[in-house]
Scaffold this motif. Structure first.
Motif, PDB file in Angstrom:
ATOM      1  N   MET A   1       2.312   7.230  23.117  1.00 25.35           N
ATOM      2  CA  MET A   1       2.064   6.022  22.358  1.00 25.35           C
ATOM      3  C   MET A   1       0.893   6.199  21.402  1.00 25.35           C
ATOM      4  N   SER A   2      -0.159   6.861  21.859  1.00 22.29           N
ATOM      5  CA  SER A   2      -1.318   7.039  20.981  1.00 22.29           C
ATOM      6  C   SER A   2      -1.000   7.999  19.837  1.00 22.29           C
ATOM      7  N   LEU A   3      -0.091   8.935  20.070  1.00 23.74           N
ATOM      8  CA  LEU A   3       0.311   9.847  19.003  1.00 23.74           C
ATOM      9  C   LEU A   3       1.028   9.091  17.884  1.00 23.74           C
ATOM     10  N   ALA A   4       1.884   8.163  18.260  1.00 23.82           N
ATOM     11  CA  ALA A   4       2.604   7.365  17.255  1.00 23.82           C
ATOM     12  C   ALA A   4       1.632   6.500  16.466  1.00 23.82           C
ATOM     13  N   LEU A   5       0.642   5.914  17.117  1.00 24.87           N
ATOM     14  CA  LEU A   5      -0.358   5.109  16.414  1.00 24.87           C
ATOM     15  C   LEU A   5      -1.201   5.962  15.478  1.00 24.87           C
ATOM     16  N   GLU A   6      -1.527   7.140  15.911  1.00 28.49           N
ATOM     17  CA  GLU A   6      -2.322   8.042  15.065  1.00 28.49           C
ATOM     18  C   GLU A   6      -1.535   8.464  13.829  1.00 28.49           C
ATOM     19  N   ILE A   7      -0.272   8.771  14.007  1.00 34.43           N
ATOM     20  CA  ILE A   7       0.574   9.141  12.871  1.00 34.43           C
ATOM     21  C   ILE A   7       0.719   7.954  11.926  1.00 34.43           C
ATOM     22  N   ALA A   8       0.909   6.754  12.476  1.00 33.06           N
ATOM     23  CA  ALA A   8       1.033   5.555  11.637  1.00 33.06           C
ATOM     24  C   ALA A   8      -0.262   5.300  10.869  1.00 33.06           C
ATOM     25  N   ARG A   9      -1.407   5.516  11.499  1.00 30.37           N
ATOM     26  CA  ARG A   9      -2.686   5.304  10.833  1.00 30.37           C
ATOM     27  C   ARG A   9      -2.905   6.314   9.700  1.00 30.37           C
ATOM     28  N   ILE A  10      -2.326   7.468   9.814  1.00 34.97           N
ATOM     29  CA  ILE A  10      -2.445   8.485   8.768  1.00 34.97           C
ATOM     30  C   ILE A  10      -1.460   8.216   7.633  1.00 34.97           C
ATOM     31  N   VAL A  11      -0.244   7.858   7.958  1.00 33.92           N
ATOM     32  CA  VAL A  11       0.819   7.742   6.963  1.00 33.92           C
ATOM     33  C   VAL A  11       0.834   6.384   6.252  1.00 33.92           C
ATOM     34  N   LEU A  12       0.434   5.317   6.933  1.00 36.63           N
ATOM     35  CA  LEU A  12       0.503   3.981   6.352  1.00 36.63           C
ATOM     36  C   LEU A  12      -0.258   3.841   5.036  1.00 36.63           C
ATOM     37  N   PRO A  13      -1.510   4.293   4.935  1.00 33.26           N
ATOM     38  CA  PRO A  13      -2.193   4.166   3.636  1.00 33.26           C
ATOM     39  C   PRO A  13      -1.479   4.922   2.516  1.00 33.26           C
ATOM     40  N   LEU A  14      -0.940   6.079   2.824  1.00 28.53           N
ATOM     41  CA  LEU A  14      -0.224   6.850   1.804  1.00 28.53           C
ATOM     42  C   LEU A  14       1.031   6.122   1.336  1.00 28.53           C
ATOM     43  N   ILE A  15       1.735   5.489   2.243  1.00 25.08           N
ATOM     44  CA  ILE A  15       2.945   4.764   1.876  1.00 25.08           C
ATOM     45  C   ILE A  15       2.600   3.539   1.034  1.00 25.08           C
ATOM     46  N   VAL A  16       1.595   2.777   1.461  1.00 30.08           N
ATOM     47  CA  VAL A  16       1.233   1.556   0.742  1.00 30.08           C
ATOM     48  C   VAL A  16       0.683   1.885  -0.647  1.00 30.08           C
ATOM     49  N   VAL A  17      -0.237   2.837  -0.734  1.00 26.53           N
ATOM     50  CA  VAL A  17      -0.823   3.195  -2.023  1.00 26.53           C
ATOM     51  C   VAL A  17       0.219   3.867  -2.916  1.00 26.53           C
ATOM     52  N   GLY A  18       1.097   4.652  -2.339  1.00 28.45           N
ATOM     53  CA  GLY A  18       2.189   5.227  -3.113  1.00 28.45           C
ATOM     54  C   GLY A  18       3.104   4.152  -3.670  1.00 28.45           C
ATOM     55  N   GLY A  19       3.375   3.123  -2.868  1.00 30.60           N
ATOM     56  CA  GLY A  19       4.175   1.993  -3.341  1.00 30.60           C
ATOM     57  C   GLY A  19       3.492   1.254  -4.476  1.00 30.60           C
ATOM     58  N   ILE A  20       2.168   1.081  -4.371  1.00 32.69           N
ATOM     59  CA  ILE A  20       1.408   0.440  -5.446  1.00 32.69           C
ATOM     60  C   ILE A  20       1.515   1.263  -6.724  1.00 32.69           C
ATOM     61  N   GLY A  21       1.346   2.570  -6.592  1.00 30.01           N
ATOM     62  CA  GLY A  21       1.432   3.453  -7.758  1.00 30.01           C
ATOM     63  C   GLY A  21       2.795   3.410  -8.417  1.00 30.01           C
ATOM     64  N   VAL A  22       3.839   3.468  -7.618  1.00 30.88           N
ATOM     65  CA  VAL A  22       5.194   3.423  -8.173  1.00 30.88           C
ATOM     66  C   VAL A  22       5.448   2.081  -8.851  1.00 30.88           C
ATOM     67  N   PHE A  23       4.996   0.985  -8.225  1.00 31.11           N
ATOM     68  CA  PHE A  23       5.169  -0.341  -8.814  1.00 31.11           C
ATOM     69  C   PHE A  23       4.503  -0.433 -10.175  1.00 31.11           C
ATOM     70  N   VAL A  24       3.242  -0.018 -10.256  1.00 32.54           N
ATOM     71  CA  VAL A  24       2.499  -0.145 -11.516  1.00 32.54           C
ATOM     72  C   VAL A  24       3.114   0.737 -12.592  1.00 32.54           C
ATOM     73  N   ILE A  25       3.464   1.947 -12.262  1.00 31.29           N
ATOM     74  CA  ILE A  25       4.026   2.858 -13.260  1.00 31.29           C
ATOM     75  C   ILE A  25       5.386   2.369 -13.754  1.00 31.29           C
ATOM     76  N   LEU A  26       6.243   1.933 -12.839  1.00 32.32           N
ATOM     77  CA  LEU A  26       7.547   1.424 -13.268  1.00 32.32           C
ATOM     78  C   LEU A  26       7.410   0.137 -14.069  1.00 32.32           C
ATOM     79  N   ARG A  27       6.462  -0.706 -13.704  1.00 34.00           N
ATOM     80  CA  ARG A  27       6.241  -1.949 -14.448  1.00 34.00           C
ATOM     81  C   ARG A  27       5.756  -1.652 -15.862  1.00 34.00           C
ATOM     82  N   MET A  28       4.836  -0.699 -16.006  1.00 30.88           N
ATOM     83  CA  MET A  28       4.347  -0.347 -17.345  1.00 30.88           C
ATOM     84  C   MET A  28       5.432   0.351 -18.159  1.00 30.88           C
TER      85      MET A  28
END
Length: 106
Positions: A1-28
């Motif tokens: 269980m702690s391994l899954a939380l650790e992986i989520a804590r590592i990957v979540l910021p990359l997914i969210v910030v990547g989504g922000i980047g894709v949104f802004v670039i596609l919008r522009m």
């Protein structure tokens, strides 16, 4: 269980910030194709407009480092969130400033 939380804590910021980047670039890209991308008539106002997104990222990075100094949030995580949120806020400022009249922007 702690391994899954650790992986989520590592990957979540990359997914969210990547989504922000894709949104802004596609919008522009969409606004550029439509011809509604922000343009100012004076050169100094256009320079300010063009520098809002990079300035937002720099401010976001600086705030992330300051947050890291005073909290126990890991530096790598704050360095992911800070510029990503700054990128989004810089884009919002870009949109607001591009809609302002020339008389208000000086």
């Amino acid at each position: 269980m702690s391994l899954a939380l650790e992986i989520a804590r590592i990957v979540l910021p990359l997914i969210v910030v990547g989504g922000i980047g894709v949104f802004v670039i596609l919008r522009m890209k969409y606004k550029s194709k439509q011809g509604t991308l922000g343009k100012k008539q004076s050169k100094s106002a256009q320079n300010v407009l063009d520098s809002l997104i990079p300035f937002g990222m720099i401010v976001g990075c600086a705030i992330a480092v300051l947050i890291n100094l005073f909290t126990s949030i890991p530096l790598l995580s704050t360095l992911t969130w800070g510029p990503g949120i700054g990128f989004l806020l810089g884009y919002v400022a870009y949109e607001i400033y591009s809609k302002m009249d020339e008389s208000h922007s000086q």
